[in-house]
Design a protein around this motif. Structure first.
Motif, PDB file in Angstrom:
ATOM      1  N   LYS C  35     -78.346  73.929   9.773  1.00 28.25           N
ATOM      2  CA  LYS C  35     -77.478  73.402  10.735  1.00 28.25           C
ATOM      3  C   LYS C  35     -76.237  72.955  10.211  1.00 28.25           C
ATOM      4  N   LYS C  36     -76.241  72.445   8.810  1.00 27.24           N
ATOM      5  CA  LYS C  36     -74.855  71.548   8.441  1.00 27.24           C
ATOM      6  C   LYS C  36     -74.032  73.089   8.097  1.00 27.24           C
ATOM      7  N   ARG C  37     -74.483  74.069   7.497  1.00 35.77           N
ATOM      8  CA  ARG C  37     -73.737  75.100   7.174  1.00 35.77           C
ATOM      9  C   ARG C  37     -72.837  75.661   8.755  1.00 35.77           C
ATOM     10  N   SER C  38     -73.656  75.827   9.565  1.00 39.41           N
ATOM     11  CA  SER C  38     -73.098  76.143  10.932  1.00 39.41           C
ATOM     12  C   SER C  38     -71.840  75.189  11.438  1.00 39.41           C
ATOM     13  N   VAL C  39     -72.379  73.753  11.189  1.00 41.09           N
ATOM     14  CA  VAL C  39     -71.301  72.885  11.657  1.00 41.09           C
ATOM     15  C   VAL C  39     -70.088  73.038  10.915  1.00 41.09           C
ATOM     16  N   ILE C  40     -70.291  73.105   9.540  1.00 36.34           N
ATOM     17  CA  ILE C  40     -69.124  73.193   8.582  1.00 36.34           C
ATOM     18  C   ILE C  40     -68.076  74.387   8.864  1.00 36.34           C
ATOM     19  N   LYS C  41     -68.834  75.596   9.231  1.00 29.95           N
ATOM     20  CA  LYS C  41     -68.127  76.502   9.706  1.00 29.95           C
ATOM     21  C   LYS C  41     -67.376  76.256  10.844  1.00 29.95           C
ATOM     22  N   ASN C  42     -67.757  75.723  11.869  1.00 22.90           N
ATOM     23  CA  ASN C  42     -67.150  75.274  12.940  1.00 22.90           C
ATOM     24  C   ASN C  42     -66.046  74.381  12.496  1.00 22.90           C
ATOM     25  N   VAL C  43     -66.141  73.606  11.693  1.00 23.86           N
ATOM     26  CA  VAL C  43     -65.001  72.308  11.369  1.00 23.86           C
ATOM     27  C   VAL C  43     -64.057  73.317  10.940  1.00 23.86           C
ATOM     28  N   GLN C  44     -64.232  74.202   9.971  1.00 27.64           N
ATOM     29  CA  GLN C  44     -63.190  75.012   9.321  1.00 27.64           C
ATOM     30  C   GLN C  44     -62.552  75.898  10.283  1.00 27.64           C
ATOM     31  N   ARG C  45     -63.084  76.212  11.173  1.00 30.64           N
ATOM     32  CA  ARG C  45     -62.239  76.948  12.241  1.00 30.64           C
ATOM     33  C   ARG C  45     -61.223  75.955  12.864  1.00 30.64           C
ATOM     34  N   PHE C  46     -61.719  74.692  13.208  1.00 33.01           N
ATOM     35  CA  PHE C  46     -60.680  73.638  13.599  1.00 33.01           C
ATOM     36  C   PHE C  46     -59.729  73.548  12.799  1.00 33.01           C
ATOM     37  N   VAL C  47     -60.057  73.467  11.367  1.00 34.06           N
ATOM     38  CA  VAL C  47     -58.845  73.248  10.341  1.00 34.06           C
ATOM     39  C   VAL C  47     -58.152  74.341  10.358  1.00 34.06           C
ATOM     40  N   ARG C  48     -58.535  75.532  10.517  1.00 34.89           N
ATOM     41  CA  ARG C  48     -57.540  76.782  10.458  1.00 34.89           C
ATOM     42  C   ARG C  48     -56.673  76.549  11.996  1.00 34.89           C
TER      43      ARG C  48
ATOM     44  N   GLU D 231     -70.333  66.875  13.426  1.00 35.52           N
ATOM     45  CA  GLU D 231     -70.174  67.669  14.772  1.00 35.52           C
ATOM     46  C   GLU D 231     -69.615  66.727  15.881  1.00 35.52           C
ATOM     47  N   ARG D 232     -69.620  65.465  15.700  1.00 36.19           N
ATOM     48  CA  ARG D 232     -69.007  64.589  16.844  1.00 36.19           C
ATOM     49  C   ARG D 232     -67.501  64.366  16.422  1.00 36.19           C
ATOM     50  N   GLU D 233     -67.251  64.274  15.075  1.00 35.14           N
ATOM     51  CA  GLU D 233     -65.862  63.914  14.422  1.00 35.14           C
ATOM     52  C   GLU D 233     -65.223  64.976  14.109  1.00 35.14           C
ATOM     53  N   LYS D 234     -65.499  66.221  14.421  1.00 36.60           N
ATOM     54  CA  LYS D 234     -64.863  67.421  13.679  1.00 36.60           C
ATOM     55  C   LYS D 234     -63.276  67.381  14.145  1.00 36.60           C
ATOM     56  N   GLN D 235     -62.974  66.325  15.215  1.00 41.71           N
ATOM     57  CA  GLN D 235     -61.418  66.398  15.521  1.00 41.71           C
ATOM     58  C   GLN D 235     -60.843  65.571  14.479  1.00 41.71           C
ATOM     59  N   THR D 236     -61.455  64.634  13.821  1.00 44.38           N
ATOM     60  CA  THR D 236     -60.692  63.693  13.225  1.00 44.38           C
ATOM     61  C   THR D 236     -59.990  64.041  11.894  1.00 44.38           C
ATOM     62  N   ARG D 237     -59.184  63.347  11.334  1.00 45.43           N
ATOM     63  CA  ARG D 237     -58.413  63.760  10.316  1.00 45.43           C
ATOM     64  C   ARG D 237     -59.403  63.924   8.850  1.00 45.43           C
ATOM     65  N   TRP D 238     -60.309  62.684   8.876  1.00 41.33           N
ATOM     66  CA  TRP D 238     -61.058  62.634   7.640  1.00 41.33           C
ATOM     67  C   TRP D 238     -61.866  63.746   7.562  1.00 41.33           C
ATOM     68  N   VAL D 239     -62.621  64.156   8.745  1.00 44.10           N
ATOM     69  CA  VAL D 239     -63.545  65.277   8.427  1.00 44.10           C
ATOM     70  C   VAL D 239     -62.833  66.757   8.197  1.00 44.10           C
ATOM     71  N   GLN D 240     -61.390  66.841   8.722  1.00 44.23           N
ATOM     72  CA  GLN D 240     -60.927  67.988   8.345  1.00 44.23           C
ATOM     73  C   GLN D 240     -60.317  67.992   6.898  1.00 44.23           C
ATOM     74  N   GLU D 241     -60.363  67.011   6.366  1.00 43.91           N
ATOM     75  CA  GLU D 241     -59.802  66.596   4.933  1.00 43.91           C
ATOM     76  C   GLU D 241     -61.032  66.857   3.809  1.00 43.91           C
ATOM     77  N   LEU D 242     -62.330  66.733   4.317  1.00 45.84           N
ATOM     78  CA  LEU D 242     -63.336  67.039   3.383  1.00 45.84           C
ATOM     79  C   LEU D 242     -63.243  67.965   2.630  1.00 45.84           C
ATOM     80  N   LYS D 243     -63.686  67.930   1.376  1.00 48.00           N
ATOM     81  CA  LYS D 243     -63.631  69.070   0.287  1.00 48.00           C
ATOM     82  C   LYS D 243     -64.411  70.302   1.010  1.00 48.00           C
ATOM     83  N   GLU D 244     -65.752  69.867   1.521  1.00 48.87           N
ATOM     84  CA  GLU D 244     -66.324  70.921   1.690  1.00 48.87           C
ATOM     85  C   GLU D 244     -65.774  71.626   3.161  1.00 48.87           C
ATOM     86  N   CYS D 245     -64.872  71.495   3.886  1.00 47.85           N
ATOM     87  CA  CYS D 245     -64.348  71.926   5.094  1.00 47.85           C
ATOM     88  C   CYS D 245     -63.294  72.586   4.872  1.00 47.85           C
ATOM     89  N   GLN D 246     -62.678  72.694   3.736  1.00 44.98           N
ATOM     90  CA  GLN D 246     -61.543  73.204   3.228  1.00 44.98           C
ATOM     91  C   GLN D 246     -61.837  74.822   3.586  1.00 44.98           C
TER      92      GLN D 246
END
Lengths: 206, 223, 55, 246
Positions: C35-48, D231-246
């Motif tokens: 689940k964590k991997r799928s959530v992170i993929k989702n966040v990466q989409r937002f980052v892009r 999941e809930r904080e994906k909009q916030t900047r601190w989540v998007q700057e996390l290293k595993e989310c780059q």
């Protein structure tokens, strides 16, 4: 008789709608809240009307927090949202009578009829609201404003679905209320047409 | 305060009586469910007498749950619920009025037609009286707890199934003690009064708990 | 005593209980990892999305 | 878009802490489980007076039953804290606990059945304690169903907290009505806990297993809460700057 907001913030889901908002409205003033769609206008109105819990910051009515006042603050408040707040199976007169008694007003049938007549619903009083047009339903909801003796009116886009005549009528009602020392907080995309110049504008930037 | 209670109660009753069919569906559902069991379980006299209390109570429980979904949803959709939340009258009075209307429309009719269960299940006279008494005390509990479920699931998709999932565990004590009243009176030992007092105690607990929880849930739902 | 435990002829029941416990307690962390991997993929989409929107 | 109030920054600060603790908790739980099982299987008699070898299911059965109940209490506690302080992190804790609690309750029902078969001869016999666990499972399922049915996290947190509060009031009543359906002979409620008389080795092994399950629960809840925060904080900047989310 002032309504103040201090450091008011609202979070929707995980998005911040607005942060550290400060404003104050005195008796006899109209606060117009502007901003594009989805910038939190309705959320702000709902928070002011105690429909929505305050996320952060304080709202004071006569320097007392509205959460503490709760029912006493609601005693002074009339709310009109996008929904009309009237039952379609009841007649316009029945709806109005129920709204008044619910808000602690004992009002005679004659007064109800006059209010409906003033909103241009003469002859429609005893029909189930279901058969009325969208504009007429909106006028039934607005008719309650004539009867309510509360100080604060919070109206969410009151001019929607109203024809030109009804808009003019509502502007007159709002102006009268503000002149009598009432407070009106509303959002609208049209001109409010208040000529006494006591409008305060608040723009929500997003 | 009392004026608001009467006002909302009258309003809900007039509204319901303008759609008579909705009121009758609950009663017919109850009758159908209790008539199904003998077809499934068999028509042996002793067996039917033994299962009568449980069947009647489960049918009553499901029938009252059927009508719960509409308890607040029509007010939620047309905005009257918002107006109620903003009325200076305390919200629990309005909630009590709506629950009383729901009970008068679904609970009371079940009590009145429960002698039918007596006929179908060969129950003798004082069993039927006990059944009616137990239902009379128990059905308000179903409406009160049901109002919590209805308020929590307001405006949600799949609300009907969700309500039963939330409420069935809460209905268990009513089922156990409600059925226990009739079973106990059948065995002629004398503590049916304790069962009835337990039911009364449970009713008072629901009267205290439900308005608060329902009001909180309504405020949350209409945010 | 330290003798080897004999299961008697109830090996199935004991094995099933502990097997089920082990299964659940391995499954849960594994599912959470997926689940964590799928959530992170989702966040990466937002980052892009945010990156394209800014530059 | 920085969130600077303390109660709003809690998830951001808690995220790394949970990440560091979780693996250690699960590893420690594994070690404790091995010690507990060794003690329970190798240091205990094979056959007791009334029970044969299958009594060793007790370690996992009792531990999971306790966990099922304790985690429901924790869930209600965090829901209460959430309502009082309106902090989002406490709602997240309540949401994170429910699945693990439901898993343990389900596990205790099955291990109870596996134990009941050889010793009572039936998989299920509506014994009051087993029925109470079944109802507890229904409460968990109702809680999780309500939470997943509501999309807006704000409403789902508050609505499920109200449900948890109602559960808090109702659980004793349900437990009492199940354990003592007939008020005449209500001895069932006062049955003395059978903890004291059993062989100390068994008791110690069981406590170690309970401790292992506790620590396992902490670890898994930390993992799940990290997912919820992301999941809930994906909009916030601190989540998007996390290293595993780059």
């Amino acid at each position: 008789m002032t309504l103040q907001a201090h450091q008011l913030s609202c979070i929707q889901g995980d998005r911040i709608l607005f942060e550290e908002l400060d404003f104050s409205v005195k008796a006899g003033e109209l606060l117009l809240i502007e901003g594009q769609n989805g910038c939190g206008k309705t959320t702000l109105l709902k928070t002011l009307a105690t429909i929505r819990q305050i996320d952060a910051g304080k709202i004071l009515w006569n320097n007392q927090s509205i959460t503490k006042l709760s029912d006493d603050y609601r005693d002074q408040l009339t709310w009109l949202g996008h929904l009309n707040g009237i039952k379609l199976d009841l007649t316009a007169a029945e709806n109005l009578k129920i709204s008044c008694t619910l808000n602690g007003l004992s009002v005679s049938d004659l007064a109800v009829m006059e209010a409906l007549e003033e909103m241009g619903l003469y002859g429609y009083e005893d029909l189930p609201v279901r058969v009325l047009s969208q504009g007429q339903k909106r006028r039934t909801a607005l008719a309650y404003l004539l009867l309510s003796q509360t100080l604060i009116w919070i109206l969410d886009e009151p001019f929607v679905a109203l024809d030109v005549k009804a808009v003019k009528l509502l502007q007159k009602v709002i102006t009268k209320h503000v002149e009598q020392g009432g407070i009106v907080i509303l959002t609208t995309h049209q001109e409010v047409g208040l000529d006494t110049g006591r409008i305060q504008r608040l723009r929500l930037t997003r | 305060m009392f004026k608001t209670y009467i006002l909302i109660l009258q309003r809900d009753l007039t509204l319901a009586l303008r759609h008579k069919t909705e009121v009758l569906t609950t009663i017919f559902f109850f009758i159908i469910v209790i008539s199904l069991f003998p077809l499934g379980v068999g028509i042996d006299k002793e067996l039917l007498q033994k299962i009568a209390p449980g069947v009647a109570w489960i049918a009553a429980l499901l029938a009252s749950m059927l009508a719960l979904e509409r308890l607040f949803s029509s007010d939620y959709e047309d905005g009257t619920l918002e107006q109620m939340l903003l009325s200076p009258q305390p919200l629990f009075v309005i909630v009590l009025a709506k629950v009383s209307a729901h009970w008068l429309l679904t609970g009371l009719p079940l009590v009145l037609i429960s002698p039918l269960v007596g006929l179908q299940y060969h129950l003798d006279f004082d069993r039927v009286i006990m059944m009616m008494l137990a239902l009379l005390i128990g059905t308000p509990i179903l409406s009160l707890l049901g109002a919590i479920g209805a308020a929590l699931t307001l405006g949600l998709r799949g609300g009907g199934v969700l309500i039963s999932l939330l409420l069935l565990p809460l209905y268990i004590p009513v089922l156990i003690y409600g059925a226990g009243v009739v079973v106990d009176s059948a065995l002629f030992n004398n503590n049916t009064e304790t069962y009835l007092s337990l039911l009364m105690g449970f009713l008072i607990l629901s009267l205290v708990l439900s308005p608060w929880a329902t009001a909180a849930a309504l405020r949350i739902a209409s945010e | 005593m330290g003798s080897l435990p004999s299961m008697g002829d109830y090996g199935f029941y004991i094995g099933a209980s502990y097997g089920l416990a082990l299964l659940f307690m391995l499954l849960e962390p594994w599912l959470l990892g997926r689940k964590k991997r799928s959530v992170i993929k989702n966040v990466q989409r937002f980052v892009r999305i945010n990156k394209n929107r800014h530059d | 878009m920085r969130i600077n109030w303390f109660k709003y920054a809690a998830p951001a600060n808690f995220y790394p802490i949970a990440g560091a603790l979780a693996p250690w908790f699960i590893a420690l739980a594994g070690v404790l489980a091995i010690i507990g099982l060794y003690w329970g299987f190798f240091q205990t008699p094979d056959i007791l007076t009334d029970q044969k070898q299958y009594y060793r299911i007790i370690f996992v059965h009792v531990a999971s039953a306790w966990m099922g109940m304790w985690l429901y209490a924790m869930l209600v506690l965090w829901a209460l804290i959430g309502i009082i302080f309106n902090t989002r992190l406490s709602y997240m804790f309540a949401a994170a606990i429910a699945p693990t609690g439901a898993m343990f309750t389900f596990l205790s029902l099955w291990t109870g059945a596996f134990w009941g078969e050889p010793s009572w001869g039936t998989w299920w016999d509506w014994d009051p304690r087993m029925t109470s666990m079944l109802i507890l499972l229904f409460l968990y399922i109702g809680y999780m169903a309500l939470q997943s049915a509501i999309d807006d996290p704000r409403r789902s947190d508050k609505a499920s907290s109200v449900l948890a509060m109602v559960g808090l009031v109702m659980v004793p009543v349900i437990y009492w009505s199940v354990n003592c359906p007939n008020p005449a002979e209500c001895a069932a409620l006062h049955q003395s806990s059978s903890m004291e008389q059993i062989d100390p080795n068994i008791r110690n092994a069981m406590f170690i297993m309970v401790a292992s399950f506790w620590i396992y629960s902490f670890g898994v809840i930390m993992l799940r809460i990290r997912n919820i925060i992301l999941e809930r904080e994906k909009q916030t900047r601190w989540v998007q700057e996390l290293k595993e989310c780059q």
